[in-house]
Design a protein around this motif. Structure first.
Motif, PDB file in Angstrom:
ATOM      1  N   ARG A 102     -32.033 -40.676  23.220  1.00  0.00           N
ATOM      2  CA  ARG A 102     -31.630 -41.770  22.332  1.00  0.00           C
ATOM      3  C   ARG A 102     -32.678 -42.057  21.251  1.00  0.00           C
ATOM      4  N   MET A 103     -33.749 -41.294  21.205  1.00  0.00           N
ATOM      5  CA  MET A 103     -34.856 -41.599  20.302  1.00  0.00           C
ATOM      6  C   MET A 103     -34.562 -41.278  18.841  1.00  0.00           C
ATOM      7  N   VAL A 104     -33.899 -40.163  18.580  1.00  0.00           N
ATOM      8  CA  VAL A 104     -33.767 -39.649  17.219  1.00  0.00           C
ATOM      9  C   VAL A 104     -32.363 -39.896  16.688  1.00  0.00           C
ATOM     10  N   VAL A 105     -32.285 -40.522  15.498  1.00  0.00           N
ATOM     11  CA  VAL A 105     -30.999 -40.744  14.832  1.00  0.00           C
ATOM     12  C   VAL A 105     -31.132 -40.324  13.371  1.00  0.00           C
ATOM     13  N   LEU A 106     -30.002 -39.995  12.767  1.00  0.00           N
ATOM     14  CA  LEU A 106     -29.980 -39.649  11.354  1.00  0.00           C
ATOM     15  C   LEU A 106     -29.807 -40.902  10.508  1.00  0.00           C
ATOM     16  N   GLY A 107     -30.457 -40.926   9.351  1.00  0.00           N
ATOM     17  CA  GLY A 107     -30.261 -42.000   8.401  1.00  0.00           C
ATOM     18  C   GLY A 107     -28.955 -41.837   7.649  1.00  0.00           C
ATOM     19  N   ALA A 108     -28.721 -42.717   6.691  1.00  0.00           N
ATOM     20  CA  ALA A 108     -27.501 -42.671   5.892  1.00  0.00           C
ATOM     21  C   ALA A 108     -27.421 -41.350   5.129  1.00  0.00           C
ATOM     22  N   PRO A 109     -26.219 -40.753   5.026  1.00  0.00           N
ATOM     23  CA  PRO A 109     -26.082 -39.422   4.424  1.00  0.00           C
ATOM     24  C   PRO A 109     -26.023 -39.460   2.898  1.00  0.00           C
ATOM     25  N   ASP A 110     -27.088 -39.968   2.272  1.00  0.00           N
ATOM     26  CA  ASP A 110     -27.176 -39.973   0.817  1.00  0.00           C
ATOM     27  C   ASP A 110     -28.646 -39.879   0.434  1.00  0.00           C
ATOM     28  N   ASP A 111     -28.944 -39.939  -0.852  1.00  0.00           N
ATOM     29  CA  ASP A 111     -30.344 -39.869  -1.279  1.00  0.00           C
ATOM     30  C   ASP A 111     -30.770 -41.159  -1.975  1.00  0.00           C
ATOM     31  N   ASP A 112     -30.173 -42.277  -1.535  1.00  0.00           N
ATOM     32  CA  ASP A 112     -30.453 -43.575  -2.145  1.00  0.00           C
ATOM     33  C   ASP A 112     -31.443 -44.417  -1.351  1.00  0.00           C
ATOM     34  N   HIS A 113     -32.097 -43.839  -0.358  1.00  0.00           N
ATOM     35  CA  HIS A 113     -32.960 -44.606   0.541  1.00  0.00           C
ATOM     36  C   HIS A 113     -34.066 -45.338  -0.218  1.00  0.00           C
ATOM     37  N   GLY A 114     -34.791 -44.600  -1.069  1.00  0.00           N
ATOM     38  CA  GLY A 114     -35.887 -45.217  -1.803  1.00  0.00           C
ATOM     39  C   GLY A 114     -35.410 -46.262  -2.790  1.00  0.00           C
ATOM     40  N   LEU A 115     -34.272 -46.021  -3.443  1.00  0.00           N
ATOM     41  CA  LEU A 115     -33.744 -46.972  -4.415  1.00  0.00           C
ATOM     42  C   LEU A 115     -33.326 -48.275  -3.750  1.00  0.00           C
ATOM     43  N   ILE A 116     -32.540 -48.173  -2.685  1.00  0.00           N
ATOM     44  CA  ILE A 116     -32.084 -49.375  -1.979  1.00  0.00           C
ATOM     45  C   ILE A 116     -33.260 -50.109  -1.354  1.00  0.00           C
ATOM     46  N   GLY A 117     -34.148 -49.345  -0.713  1.00  0.00           N
ATOM     47  CA  GLY A 117     -35.298 -49.966  -0.069  1.00  0.00           C
ATOM     48  C   GLY A 117     -36.210 -50.656  -1.068  1.00  0.00           C
ATOM     49  N   ALA A 118     -36.434 -50.017  -2.239  1.00  0.00           N
ATOM     50  CA  ALA A 118     -37.280 -50.626  -3.265  1.00  0.00           C
ATOM     51  C   ALA A 118     -36.667 -51.929  -3.757  1.00  0.00           C
ATOM     52  N   GLY A 119     -35.354 -51.937  -3.938  1.00  0.00           N
ATOM     53  CA  GLY A 119     -34.685 -53.158  -4.370  1.00  0.00           C
ATOM     54  C   GLY A 119     -34.786 -54.269  -3.347  1.00  0.00           C
ATOM     55  N   ARG A 120     -34.597 -53.934  -2.083  1.00  0.00           N
ATOM     56  CA  ARG A 120     -34.685 -54.951  -1.025  1.00  0.00           C
ATOM     57  C   ARG A 120     -36.110 -55.480  -0.876  1.00  0.00           C
ATOM     58  N   LEU A 121     -37.092 -54.574  -1.000  1.00  0.00           N
ATOM     59  CA  LEU A 121     -38.488 -55.000  -0.907  1.00  0.00           C
ATOM     60  C   LEU A 121     -38.852 -55.934  -2.064  1.00  0.00           C
ATOM     61  N   LEU A 122     -38.433 -55.564  -3.269  1.00  0.00           N
ATOM     62  CA  LEU A 122     -38.735 -56.397  -4.432  1.00  0.00           C
ATOM     63  C   LEU A 122     -38.034 -57.747  -4.324  1.00  0.00           C
ATOM     64  N   ALA A 123     -36.803 -57.765  -3.842  1.00  0.00           N
ATOM     65  CA  ALA A 123     -36.084 -59.025  -3.659  1.00  0.00           C
ATOM     66  C   ALA A 123     -36.792 -59.910  -2.635  1.00  0.00           C
TER      67      ALA A 123
END
Length: 342
Positions: free
Chosen positions: A309-330
């Motif tokens: 149960r340790m390893v899971v896949l993230g969302a299947p796109d390449d928007d991780h840094g963009l979404i994360g940067a926006g949430r961090l800045l917010a």
């Protein structure tokens, strides 16, 4: 009154992405991608020249985006260690060997005339997967041009002020003198062995070492000459369960599994989220094979079911840094507003 918008950028070794982040909905719009003007496009160019090219490209594209978006701030997710004050320490997949620290935040603020936040790309991406208070600790690992990682625990990403921490890609997992080279210039680093670039190079070496086995494989049919082999072909072969390609992947995953078990045994994190172009392109098979290697090594104190149960896949796109940067800045903007009100 409409919610303010931020411009977000994600600068990687292969691609530079920009987008508009809506602080009200958390949605991305106006996503644009362009090849990063770094070492991948100008192999052999000196580090100072590559730094100038990349900074100029980033400044030009974000200035255009800020104008389109009517932004009040910019957040940049950058592929390399970044200090707390926004200086880029090094960028192995962008300009290769280490140069002088680059004051990226200050340069962008001077050009754009608005607040800028610069963080490591994985530091930004972590915030995409933070769901709220009481979050279970987790380690985010990207497998793409290189390998990176960040640990989230007790409401923060574990880093020191100089940006150290979460650089599993530069852990020396093969100390032999002829170990594969990493983009940073070191030998035997995890990123030079188990990243997309590292595995492509490993497949080409395997083809030269076993030409008959390569010729019989899916890879040999798709790319008869080993120097024609690319990652798209390698991914397709792994997904098709080709034995030759799968053996190459397992060779890299043995080292990645060792890194995962080290993180677990040192700080007790037992949730690992995988992202990055190569890992997500291979998909569930990548997570399954990695889990098998972790099972083979074992995690002290965990049962087989817990390991699975340790390893899971993230969302299947390449928007991780963009979404994360926006949430961090917010989140940072909201914290500043709360302090001002108080």
């Amino acid at each position: 009154m409409s919610e303010p918008a931020f411009t977000v950028a994600d600068l990687g070794g292969t691609t530079l992405r920009t987008a508009r982040y809506d602080t009200g909905t958390g949605a991305l719009t106006d996503i644009r991608r362009t090849p990063t003007d770094g070492m991948a496009r100008h192999p052999g160019a000196p580090v100072p020249e590559l730094q100038d090219r990349v900074v100029r490209q980033l400044a030009d594209l974000t200035a255009e985006a800020v104008g389109r978006h009517g932004s009040t701030a910019l957040a940049v997710a950058f592929a390399g260690p970044v200090t707390a004050d926004g200086r880029v320490v090094t960028a192995p997949t962008v300009w290769g060997e280490r140069g002088d620290p680059l004051p990226l935040r200050l340069r962008l603020e001077e050009r754009l005339g608005l607040p800028v936040v610069v963080v490591n790309d994985l530091t930004a991406a972590v915030w995409r997967y933070v769901t709220g208070t009481g979050e279970q600790p987790f380690c985010l690992i990207t497998v793409s041009s290189g390998i990176g990682s960040k640990v989230y625990r007790a409401g923060e990403v574990l880093l020191d002020p100089e940006g150290h921490g979460g650089e599993l890609g530069h852990w020396t997992c093969d100390p032999s003198p002829h170990a594969p080279l990493c983009d940073c210039g070191g030998r035997g680093h995890l990123g030079g062995i188990a990243s997309g670039r590292g595995l492509q190079a490993a497949a080409r070496r395997a083809a030269l070492a076993d030409p008959d086995g390569y010729a019989r494989s899916y890879l040999g049919l798709a790319a008869p000459a080993a120097d024609l082999l690319d990652n798209r072909t390698l991914v397709a072969a792994i997904r098709a369960d080709d034995p030759f390609a799968t053996a190459v992947l397992r060779g890299g995953l043995a080292h990645l599994a060792s890194a995962v078990t080290s993180v677990f045994t040192s700080i007790g994190v037992r949730r690992f989220v995988l992202m990055g172009g190569f890992a997500l392109a291979v998909g569930p098979r990548f997570a399954r094979l990695l889990t098998e290697e972790i099972e083979r090594l074992g995690c002290f104190g965990l049962t087989t079911e817990e390991i699975r149960r340790m390893v899971v896949l993230g969302a299947p796109d390449d928007d991780h840094g963009l979404i994360g940067a926006g949430r961090l800045l917010a989140a940072r903007s909201a914290a500043r507003q709360a302090v001002t009100v108080a």
